[in-house]
Design a protein around this motif. Structure first.
Motif, PDB file in Angstrom:
ATOM      1  N   LEU B  12      -4.424 -98.317 -55.174  1.00 27.04           N
ATOM      2  CA  LEU B  12      -4.533 -99.665 -55.698  1.00 27.04           C
ATOM      3  C   LEU B  12      -5.875 -99.854 -56.377  1.00 27.04           C
ATOM      4  O   LEU B  12      -5.980-100.468 -57.409  1.00 27.04           O
ATOM      5  N   LEU B  13      -6.869 -99.323 -55.733  1.00 26.71           N
ATOM      6  CA  LEU B  13      -8.205 -99.562 -56.256  1.00 26.71           C
ATOM      7  C   LEU B  13      -9.105 -98.463 -55.733  1.00 26.71           C
ATOM      8  O   LEU B  13      -9.120 -98.193 -54.534  1.00 26.71           O
ATOM      9  N   ASP B  14      -9.785 -97.821 -56.581  1.00 28.57           N
ATOM     10  CA  ASP B  14     -10.841 -96.989 -56.024  1.00 28.57           C
ATOM     11  C   ASP B  14     -12.092 -97.098 -56.874  1.00 28.57           C
ATOM     12  O   ASP B  14     -12.062 -97.319 -58.066  1.00 28.57           O
ATOM     13  N   CYS B  15     -13.162 -96.984 -56.200  1.00 31.70           N
ATOM     14  CA  CYS B  15     -14.415 -97.226 -56.874  1.00 31.70           C
ATOM     15  C   CYS B  15     -15.401 -96.187 -56.393  1.00 31.70           C
ATOM     16  O   CYS B  15     -15.744 -96.122 -55.224  1.00 31.70           O
ATOM     17  N   PHE B  16     -15.739 -95.322 -57.290  1.00 32.98           N
ATOM     18  CA  PHE B  16     -16.660 -94.240 -56.949  1.00 32.98           C
ATOM     19  C   PHE B  16     -18.024 -94.573 -57.524  1.00 32.98           C
ATOM     20  O   PHE B  16     -18.122 -94.973 -58.682  1.00 32.98           O
ATOM     21  N   GLN B  17     -19.014 -94.376 -56.751  1.00 28.54           N
ATOM     22  CA  GLN B  17     -20.365 -94.543 -57.292  1.00 28.54           C
ATOM     23  C   GLN B  17     -21.168 -93.310 -56.941  1.00 28.54           C
ATOM     24  O   GLN B  17     -21.209 -92.881 -55.805  1.00 28.54           O
ATOM     25  N   ARG B  24     -14.264 -86.259 -58.158  1.00 30.50           N
ATOM     26  CA  ARG B  24     -13.389 -87.353 -57.723  1.00 30.50           C
ATOM     27  C   ARG B  24     -11.988 -86.869 -57.437  1.00 30.50           C
ATOM     28  O   ARG B  24     -11.345 -87.318 -56.498  1.00 30.50           O
ATOM     29  N   CYS B 112     -12.198-106.912 -56.818  1.00 30.05           N
ATOM     30  CA  CYS B 112     -13.176-106.087 -57.526  1.00 30.05           C
ATOM     31  C   CYS B 112     -14.555-106.729 -57.471  1.00 30.05           C
ATOM     32  O   CYS B 112     -15.554-106.065 -57.198  1.00 30.05           O
ATOM     33  N   ASP B 116     -17.854-105.322 -55.560  1.00 31.86           N
ATOM     34  CA  ASP B 116     -19.065-105.164 -56.337  1.00 31.86           C
ATOM     35  C   ASP B 116     -20.245-105.804 -55.618  1.00 31.86           C
ATOM     36  O   ASP B 116     -21.377-105.357 -55.724  1.00 31.86           O
ATOM     37  N   VAL B 119     -20.854-103.343 -52.310  1.00 27.59           N
ATOM     38  CA  VAL B 119     -21.424-102.046 -52.643  1.00 27.59           C
ATOM     39  C   VAL B 119     -21.987-102.165 -54.047  1.00 27.59           C
ATOM     40  O   VAL B 119     -21.262-102.329 -55.002  1.00 27.59           O
TER      41      VAL B 119
END
Lengths: 1206, 134
Positions: B12-17, B24, B112, B116, B119
């Motif tokens: 659904l949502l992934d957020c890599f930093q 990834r 989102c 944000d 993180v």
């Protein structure tokens, strides 16, 4: 989560605190309401109806669940709201006059959908900037800042943005826009920065919320740009100067003891927080006093998160310049200072950074003259052990243990263990009344206040030994039912073991573990303290903190206890955790147990635990390999553990051969062998050979003798892995037996006793094994493998045997020679075959090895012949009392070099010392070398020698008459290459040891789920491709039954095998390794030892190249047994072979004369009459390219020269 | 640092930093694997831990969704536990009901934004509850 004090609001609150409230949610069309009709939507693709209603919009589910859509044109048709539509709508809404309705649209239709795309392209920036200027809607503004930050941080590549969302097929559209659209990032980024920094510099109090948001967005700007950086520094320091000048935020005690702050202070603290938050993300500026000053000031920030950032910055600075930081922080570290207040701050991470800061400063060498300052920090650090949060307590333990980053020095770790076991946490005698909010009232006593959790009524605490505190804390953590706590606790124990091992290995740090830690704590004092902890009200968030701390241990109630008794009770607690069902927790526990294991204790228990665990199939390969890496680290810390570790490694090899990286395992064998000293060598080698005794997997389903299906039918992966492992073990044995046995041909100065040579073989073997049981044992094992293993194992065993033969003196060489002869003849050892056979088809030629054995036997033949000749010549010279002429010496020397080259083809030998002509030749060789100033290491390859220049030089290079150093084992030569090489296993281990291994885990192939999400197809494509390739190889190999195709299977696997770094001379297509393509293959960084031999063999003089090529060619021709006509190669082949170095520029065409069946990966099937383009020639093989791919799909490959007309 | 939600294998949502693009892929498949191996049948918000070398993974399930947080260094298992709770409670707040896929998607943009906030550039920003008003 505990609620925050009212004084500090979050960034979010600030932005949303606008009085103008948004229309209620119900007024808006719900996005997902009414199942969107894709067909309806697809009817108007590219519709410009930006103000479209809910019907027009599609649920984001459709956008972001790629499963439902299918890739390709179809999916694109079905996608009603495309990125470009959204972008267009955004442009229009931004320009719309009716702000109210447009912002509603934006917030509920456009922005959330755009979020799905992870990022936005620069062409949206102008509209976003316009909205930023005009819109007053806080929701719109939040999104605007969010997207501006996305644009700023976007480093160009798709999917690199750190934002939310996932990349969908629409990314293509986005990427196109990016590339072809008129607006590029370079255009808009300066504008965004300009506008945001203007806002961030706005001192108007009313605008401060926007100011903070702008600052936050700005931090995403690329800091590689100096201009941007300076601007950011300017803004941040502008804020910090102002805030600091205004003085500290006064917290007033409000009603019900809650803290309140006036509005001005709140604004100030918010600004300070935002500035500190930005400062943390900016590059450090260690030399800058202002930077340090402001950061230290930040520790007193009213916002806990601001404090956290400030401490993070300061502790980071402390690693660079501990003295300056210590001086700057000293003022606030006294009791009542801001640093002390952090102890009670309820931000966990702030306390974590506090622990780090105190650790760095308390250990800083530059503060040696200021023990008072150091002890201040130390006390704070110790107090953090009592922290209610496990996170903080564990961090403090790690710091005390000397673990800070992964590059800490051994002394620090050792000192850490000594400190943990001996130090005592002292509390002031007279407890002062502290309330959680009035620390300012502290008197300035020399000692800092006791742990903040002290309640007014509590009685004075007795000094406590740190080790006791720590042990109690850990033991209670191990009783926790929460997996992360267990995992973390096991990790802490690991670090304890590491520090303890360091203390053992260093002199002067040894701790007497039978001593009683200096403590006056009676059992009554413990629960008092513990209950203080447990009843702490400050950290409500720590709900997972165990409540049962009060319970005392039966073992601790007995009064005084020694460190070792505490350790063993800890060990017990760790051990019981093995019962956890989470495999990662168990992994951490096993790692901890490995670290706690000392070389002098029995390790049966550890062994049985590991053995039990390994039987569990749920262990992922990555975790198992990590444990092997831990074994490496453990060995490095305590080389005495070599034998124990090898036995543990053997468990891995025997139980889970399919899951472990045999390269890493081999490296462990090697390092342990090197590290276990002369006495342990034999045991170490034995541990490796255990692998050879492994039964083949699934013995129950073993096919019968004549049944031609391979073992792999049962469990192909583990069978193959086991075979690989056995191959590795055999190779290892061959490569290292000489080291383990300390038997080197070049270390014996005398020729083999003639009496010994006269004995018959049996007696010779008996004599040899009595002289060197290690080597004899290795030979016996290899012999068994050479006769009884699978084809692949036999192949490696033969190579191992020749290695030993070359490296050993007599009588071992002779023994191997006999053995190889017997192997080549095959039939003569039927009895052994029956005995050791695993039931596999032995192939048509008996052992199936004759083609490989013959070059080996020929080499030994040549060596013996040359030795005989030398003896004869020497006798002649002696009899005639004749000096050796230069010509004769040259001839001798050339023979020496030629043999050396040949030998180097098979295994690495030290060229400077190795004497293929026997020890007696040393004198003559050195005479010649000295006379012509030939460097022993480079031999005739030295250009100076080749050109005859060295004769003219007046070099000082002189070799002694007999140039043999006894005390330099082969391994010294090897180990240089071993540790400086770039083999993946070595890299892996080294990376792991320095803690650099943060790369993503590889998921085992068979476990990769059939992916339903097709949007990632490009990413998966590679894997799929690879997987299918291996499948092909397997199909190709297992579907055939003739001996030849068995060989081709073997070739396939052995070429994999060769890739792993074994000197598999005959891997691949069987051509010599001098060919450019093969060189490329074998210079693969995995080759370790073979690398060396490659180096020594690949830079040879042309004439020697030619001769060695001839030898190599002979080998390859004999390998290709079916091509007898190879012997009659045209004479110019050699000449042509020499030209291989330069790739031929003009294409050459040819035609296939006969059908040819490929025998290996690199080879190509030919049909008679096919037109071919000859690309280059390699030792009797052409690399050709067909006009079109053949039936097998291959278009280029190797074919024998004789099959092609050119 | 990476946070991600997944439903039935759909991300659904992934957020890599701070994660390399090429890494990834591996992380995704790793998370998919440990999720499907362990989370089916797990209790709501029951914590699971995994690690790879020096990287920690904490994950759990809410409703039919899996939530993962991955990080290293100071954000160890225990710190990540807080982050995870934080994320879950924020999502619940945003979704105002059980965070089923539908609700989650309806509030996608808000989620989102809220991630944000939590993180922020590879560092944890807020561990306390952030008030979201709709």
């Amino acid at each position: 989560m505990a609620s925050q004090e009212s004084g500090s609001t979050t960034l979010m609150d600030l932005i949303t605190s606008d009085p103008a409230s948004l229309p209620a949610n119900s007024a808006l069309p719900a996005l997902g309401k009414g199942t969107p009709d894709p067909s309806k939507a697809s009817r108007k693709p590219g519709s410009l109806q930006a103000a479209g209603s809910a019907a027009e919009s599609l649920s984001p589910a459709r956008l972001i669940s790629p499963v439902k859509t299918s890739l390709g044109p179809l999916a694109k048709k079905k996608k009603p709201v495309s990125y470009s539509q959204l972008a267009r709508s955004l442009h229009e809404l931004a320009a719309a006059a009716d702000q109210k309705s447009s912002s509603t649209q934006l917030v509920h239709q456009i922005f959330p959908k755009l979020a799905v795309y992870n990022s936005v392209d620069p062409s949206l920036a102008p509209s976003l900037l316009m909205l930023h200027q005009q819109s007053e809607d806080r929701q719109v503004l939040r999104y605007v800042y969010y997207y501006l930050a996305r644009i700023l941080s976007d480093s160009g590549g798709q999917g690199v943005t750190p934002g939310g969302g996932i990349s969908t097929p629409n990314w293509d559209a986005l990427a196109d826009l990016n590339a072809s659209g008129g607006v590029t990032r370079a255009d808009v980024v300066p504008r965004i920065i300009e506008q945001l920094s203007k806002e961030a510099a706005n001192v108007d109090v009313e605008a401060h919320a926007k100011r903070i948001a702008a600052l936050k967005a700005l931090t995403y700007a690329p800091t590689s740009n100096d201009e941007v950086l300076n601007r950011l520094y300017e803004i941040v320091f502008g804020i910090l100067d102002k805030v600091a000048d205004a003085g500290k935020v006064k917290r007033k005690k409000g009603m019900f003891g809650r803290q309140t702050v006036d509005k001005e202070s709140a604004v100030r603290s918010n600004l300070q927080y935002a500035a500190l938050s930005t400062l943390r993300r900016l590059p450090l500026d260690p030399g800058n006093p202002a930077f340090l000053h402001r950061a230290v000031q930040g520790i007193a920030c009213a916002d806990p998160i601001g404090v956290r950032h400030a401490l993070a910055v300061v502790s980071e600075l402390a690693t660079r310049d501990p003295y300056a930081v210590a001086m700057a922080v000293a003022k606030i570290s006294l009791s009542g200072g801001a640093l002390q207040e952090v102890l009670q701050l309820h931000d966990v991470l702030a306390r974590v950074y506090l622990a780090r800061l105190c650790f760095i400063l308390s250990r800083a060498r530059v503060l040696d003259e200021r023990p008072d300052i150091r002890s201040q920090y130390q006390t704070i650090l110790y107090q953090l052990l009592l922290d209610p949060s496990e996170r903080v307590c564990f961090e403090a333990i790690m710091c005390i243990l000397g673990k800070f980053d992964n590059n800490e020095r051994l002394e620090e770790r050792a000192g850490g263990w000594a400190m943990l076991t001996t130090a005592i946490l002292k509390f002031p005698d007279a407890p002062t009344t502290i309330t959680s909010s009035a620390q300012q009232a502290q008197d300035g006593s020399a000692l800092p206040p006791k742990a903040p959790k002290e309640r007014p009524a509590s009685r004075p605490r007795r000094p406590q030994a740190l080790i006791k505190l720590v042990m109690r804390r850990l033991e209670s953590a191990f009783r926790s039912p929460i997996r992360p706590v267990l995992h973390a606790a096991a990790r802490v124990v690991q670090e304890m073991g590491k520090s303890r091992a360091a203390a053992y290995s260093l002199r002067g740090y040894a701790v007497d573990e039978d001593s009683h830690p200096e403590t006056v704590v009676d059992s009554g004092g413990v629960p008092a303290n513990a209950s203080d902890l447990a009843s702490s009200e400050l950290e409500q968030a720590e709900t997972e903190a165990p409540r049962n701390k009060v319970a005392s241990f039966p073992s601790t109630s007995g009064g005084k206890e020694t460190i070792s008794s505490m350790l063993s009770s800890l060990k017990e607690a760790v051990r019981t955790t093995v019962a956890c069902e989470c495999v990662y927790v168990r992994g951490a526990v096993i790692k901890a147990l490995i670290w706690l294991q000392s070389p002098y204790e029995s390790f049966d228990e550890l062994k049985s635990i590991i053995a039990g665990e390994l039987s569990d199939p749920s262990w992922p390969a990555s975790l198992l390999n990590e444990i092997i890496l831990i074994l490496h680290a453990r060995f490095k810390a305590t080389p005495d553990m070599a034998v124990i570790l090898l036995e543990i490694a053997t468990l891995f090899a025997t139980k889970v051969p399919g899951k472990i990286d045999s390269d890493v395992l081999q490296l462990l064998w090697k390092t342990c062998l090197l590290g276990c000293g002369p006495s342990g060598k034999h045991t170490a080698l034995e541990a490796v050979t255990v692998v050879l005794d492994l039964p083949p997997p699934e013995p129950a389903s073993m096919p019968t003798y004549h049944f031609n299906k391979r073992v792999s039918a049962a469990d192909p992966k583990s069978a193959l892995a086991l075979q690989k492992l056995v191959q590795a073990a055999v190779w290892f044995l061959g490569e290292n037996a000489n080291y383990a046995a300390s038997e080197y041909a070049w270390e014996s100065v005398t020729p083999p006793g003639t009496a010994l040579m006269m004995l018959d073989v049996d007696k010779m073997v008996a004599a040899a094994s009595s002289r060197n049981p290690t080597l004899a044992g290795a030979l016996t094992r290899l012999e068994r493998c050479a006769f009884g293993g699978s084809w692949e194992v036999r192949l490696v065993a033969a190579q191992a045997l020749i290695t030993i033969a070359i490296r050993s003196g007599e009588p071992y060489r002779m023994q191997v020679y006999e053995l190889l002869q017997a192997l080549a003849q095959g039939g003569s050892s039927k009895s052994m075959l029956d005995m050791a056979s695993n039931g596999e088809d032995q192939g048509a030629t008996g052992t199936g090895l004759s083609s490989i054995l013959s070059p080996m036997i020929r080499l030994l033949d040549e060596m013996y012949r040359a030795q005989d000749e030398l003896v004869r010549d020497m006798r002649n010279h002696d009899n005639k009392k004749q000096e050796w002429s230069d010509d004769e010496l040259r001839k001798l020397y050339e023979t020496h070099e030629r043999l050396l080259d040949l030998v180097s083809l098979f295994c690495y030998v030290p060229r400077a010392k190795y004497l293929p002509l026997g020890p007696t030749s040393a004198t003559l060789i050195n005479i010649y070398r000295n006379r012509h100033r030939i460097d022993a290491a480079s031999g005739l390859n030295d250009p100076a020698v080749a050109m005859g220049i060295s004769d003219l030089l007046n070099s000082q290079l002189q070799y002694p008459p007999v140039h043999i150093e006894k005390n330099e084992p082969l391994v010294v030569g090897l180990s240089d290459g071993l540790w400086t090489g770039s083999a993946p296993a070595i890299d892996l281990v080294n990376e792991f040891l320095v803690g650099a291994g943060t790369d993503a885990p590889e998921v085992e192939e068979e476990n990769v789920l059939p992916r339903t999400s097709i949007s990632y197809d490009d990413m998966w494509a590679k894997q799929l491709l690879e997987a299918s390739e291996t499948e092909d190889a397997e199909v190709q190999s297992s579907g055939s039954s003739s001996p030849e195709s068995v060989a081709s299977y073997s070739t396939t696997t052995s070429s994999h095998f060769g890739g792993m770094g074994y000197p598999s001379l005959f891997g691949g297509s069987g051509a010599s390794r001098f060919s450019p393509w093969e060189k490329q293959l074998s210079s693969h960084p995995t080759s370790r030892v073979s690398n060396l031999s490659m180096d020594s063999s690949s830079d040879q003089l042309p004439e020697f190249l030619a001769t060695s090529r001839m030898g190599a060619q002979k080998q390859s021709s004999s390998f290709m047994g079916r091509m007898d006509s190879f012997g009659n190669l045209p004479d110019d082949v050699l000449g042509r072979a020499d030209d291989d170095e330069e790739p031929q520029e003009t294409p050459q065409f040819g035609k296939a004369l006969y059908d040819f069946t490929a025998g290996g990966d690199e080879e190509l099937n030919l049909t008679a009459g096919e037109e071919l383009e000859i690309e280059y020639e390699v030792d009797g093989w052409f690399h050709v390219r067909k006009k079109k791919p053949g039936r097998d799909g291959k278009i280029a490959g190797l074919v024998p020269i004789l099959y092609v007309t050119s | 640092m990476c946070a991600r939600h997944q439903h039935n294998g759909n991300i659904l949502l992934d957020c890599f930093q701070g994660v390399q693009a090429e890494e990834r892929l591996y992380w995704r498949s790793f998370l998919v694997k440990i999720g499907t191996d362990n989370l089916n049948g797990a209790h709501n918000e029951e914590l699971f831990v995994a690690s790879h070398k020096f990287v920690y993974v904490i994950y759990t399930t809410i409703g039919y969704e899996f939530v993962f947080v991955v990080s290293k260094d100071e954000y160890d298992e225990l710190a990540l536990t807080k982050v995870l709770y934080m994320i879950i409670s924020s999502i619940k707040d945003v979704c105002k009901k059980a965070p089923i896929e539908r609700a989650f998607l309806e509030k996608y943009g808000k989620v989102c934004l809220c991630l944000d906030e939590i993180v922020f550039q590879e560092t944890l920003e807020h561990t306390k509850k952030i008030a979201f008003d709709n």
